[in-house]
Scaffold this active site. Structure first.
Site, PDB file in Angstrom:
ATOM      1  N   ASN A   1       0.301   6.640   3.535  1.00  0.00           N
ATOM      2  CA  ASN A   1      -0.669   5.859   2.768  1.00  0.00           C
ATOM      3  C   ASN A   1      -0.929   4.524   3.468  1.00  0.00           C
ATOM      4  OD1 ASN A   1       2.004   5.312   1.905  1.00  0.00           O
ATOM      5  ND2 ASN A   1       1.333   4.491  -0.033  1.00  0.00           N
ATOM      6  N   ILE A   2      -2.171   4.091   3.361  1.00  0.00           N
ATOM      7  CA  ILE A   2      -2.632   2.871   4.035  1.00  0.00           C
ATOM      8  C   ILE A   2      -3.356   2.028   2.991  1.00  0.00           C
ATOM      9  CG2 ILE A   2      -4.041   1.962   5.918  1.00  0.00           C
ATOM     10  CD1 ILE A   2      -3.822   4.823   7.215  1.00  0.00           C
ATOM     11  N   GLU A   3      -2.701   0.937   2.586  1.00  0.00           N
ATOM     12  CA  GLU A   3      -3.283   0.123   1.507  1.00  0.00           C
ATOM     13  C   GLU A   3      -4.232  -0.932   2.062  1.00  0.00           C
ATOM     14  OE1 GLU A   3       0.056  -1.123  -0.932  1.00  0.00           O
ATOM     15  OE2 GLU A   3       0.195   0.919  -1.755  1.00  0.00           O
TER      16      GLU A   3
ATOM     17  N   CYS B   1      -4.555   7.541   0.496  1.00  0.00           N
ATOM     18  CA  CYS B   1      -3.269   8.193   0.246  1.00  0.00           C
ATOM     19  C   CYS B   1      -2.795   8.942   1.498  1.00  0.00           C
ATOM     20  CB  CYS B   1      -3.389   9.211  -0.887  1.00  0.00           C
ATOM     21  SG  CYS B   1      -3.639   8.501  -2.513  1.00  0.00           S
TER      22      CYS B   1
ATOM     23  N   GLU C   1      -1.755  11.986   1.792  1.00  0.00           N
ATOM     24  CA  GLU C   1      -2.276  13.358   1.894  1.00  0.00           C
ATOM     25  C   GLU C   1      -3.659  13.361   2.522  1.00  0.00           C
ATOM     26  OE1 GLU C   1      -1.007  11.756  -0.636  1.00  0.00           O
ATOM     27  OE2 GLU C   1      -0.135  13.076  -2.146  1.00  0.00           O
TER      28      GLU C   1
ATOM     29  N   CYS D   1      -2.112  12.699  -6.158  1.00  0.00           N
ATOM     30  CA  CYS D   1      -3.088  12.188  -7.120  1.00  0.00           C
ATOM     31  C   CYS D   1      -4.274  13.160  -7.226  1.00  0.00           C
ATOM     32  CB  CYS D   1      -3.569  10.797  -6.722  1.00  0.00           C
ATOM     33  SG  CYS D   1      -4.820  10.783  -5.424  1.00  0.00           S
TER      34      CYS D   1
ATOM     35  N   CYS E   1      -6.645  13.396  -4.146  1.00  0.00           N
ATOM     36  CA  CYS E   1      -6.089  14.192  -3.041  1.00  0.00           C
ATOM     37  C   CYS E   1      -6.126  15.672  -3.373  1.00  0.00           C
ATOM     38  CB  CYS E   1      -4.671  13.731  -2.721  1.00  0.00           C
ATOM     39  SG  CYS E   1      -4.651  12.114  -1.917  1.00  0.00           S
TER      40      CYS E   1
END
Ligand code: THU
Length: 142
Positions: free
Chosen positions: A48-50, A59, A61, A96, A99
């Site tokens: 995940n990359i915020e 996310c 996935e 989620c 995804c």
């Protein structure tokens, strides 16, 4: 899981745990790694990359799917997912809804396994169909 050997499953879970180390999560601290298995047994990892603006967050996935699809992959067998929060796995980190929908676009939900793992010993493997029953997908449009 028909077609996926125990060795491949273990390799996939280990790849998801490894991918989690690259998670960029300065805001939530919730780290997720994913490892996506193609039908010809290649593995694409994602984390995940915020983002400071929050909504652009991607996310783990989807990172794995977008990496694979952008390299020309279209046929997938399984994805392993591993979460991490406060120094330990947060139980099982299920994907989620967004995804699940991306998985629906590129897989046959009756033949695509989602392996949600806390470790290689503690996991739950489900078909995408179980996670997204009555989903909307390409078959509804094409
Ligand atoms: N996250 C994932 O990477 N995968 C999921 O399926 C659930 C949520 C990430 C997004 C965000 O960076 C953090 O977990 C907390 O929501």
């Amino acid at each position: 899981m028909p077609g996926i050997t125990p060795e491949t499953q273990e390799t996939l879970i280990n790849a998801a745990i490894q991918a989690r180390d690259m998670a960029y999560t300065p805001y939530s601290g919730f780290k997720v790694g994913a490892a996506l298995l193609t039908n010809d047994l290649k593995i694409y990892k994602g984390c995940n990359i915020e983002n400071a603006a929050y909504t652009p967050t991607n996310c783990a996935e989807r990172t794995a799917f977008f990496k694979a699809v952008s390299e020309g992959e279209r046929r997938f067998a399984a994805i392993a997912i591993a979460g991490w929060q406060d120094g330990k796995p947060p139980g099982l980190a299920y994907p989620c809804g967004v995804c699940r929908q991306v998985m629906m676009e590129f897989t046959n939900p009756d033949d695509f396994w989602v392996i949600v793992a806390a470790s290689k010993a503690e996991y739950n493997a489900l078909l995408l169909r179980e996670l997204l029953p009555l989903g909307f997908g390409p078959a509804n449009l094409l």
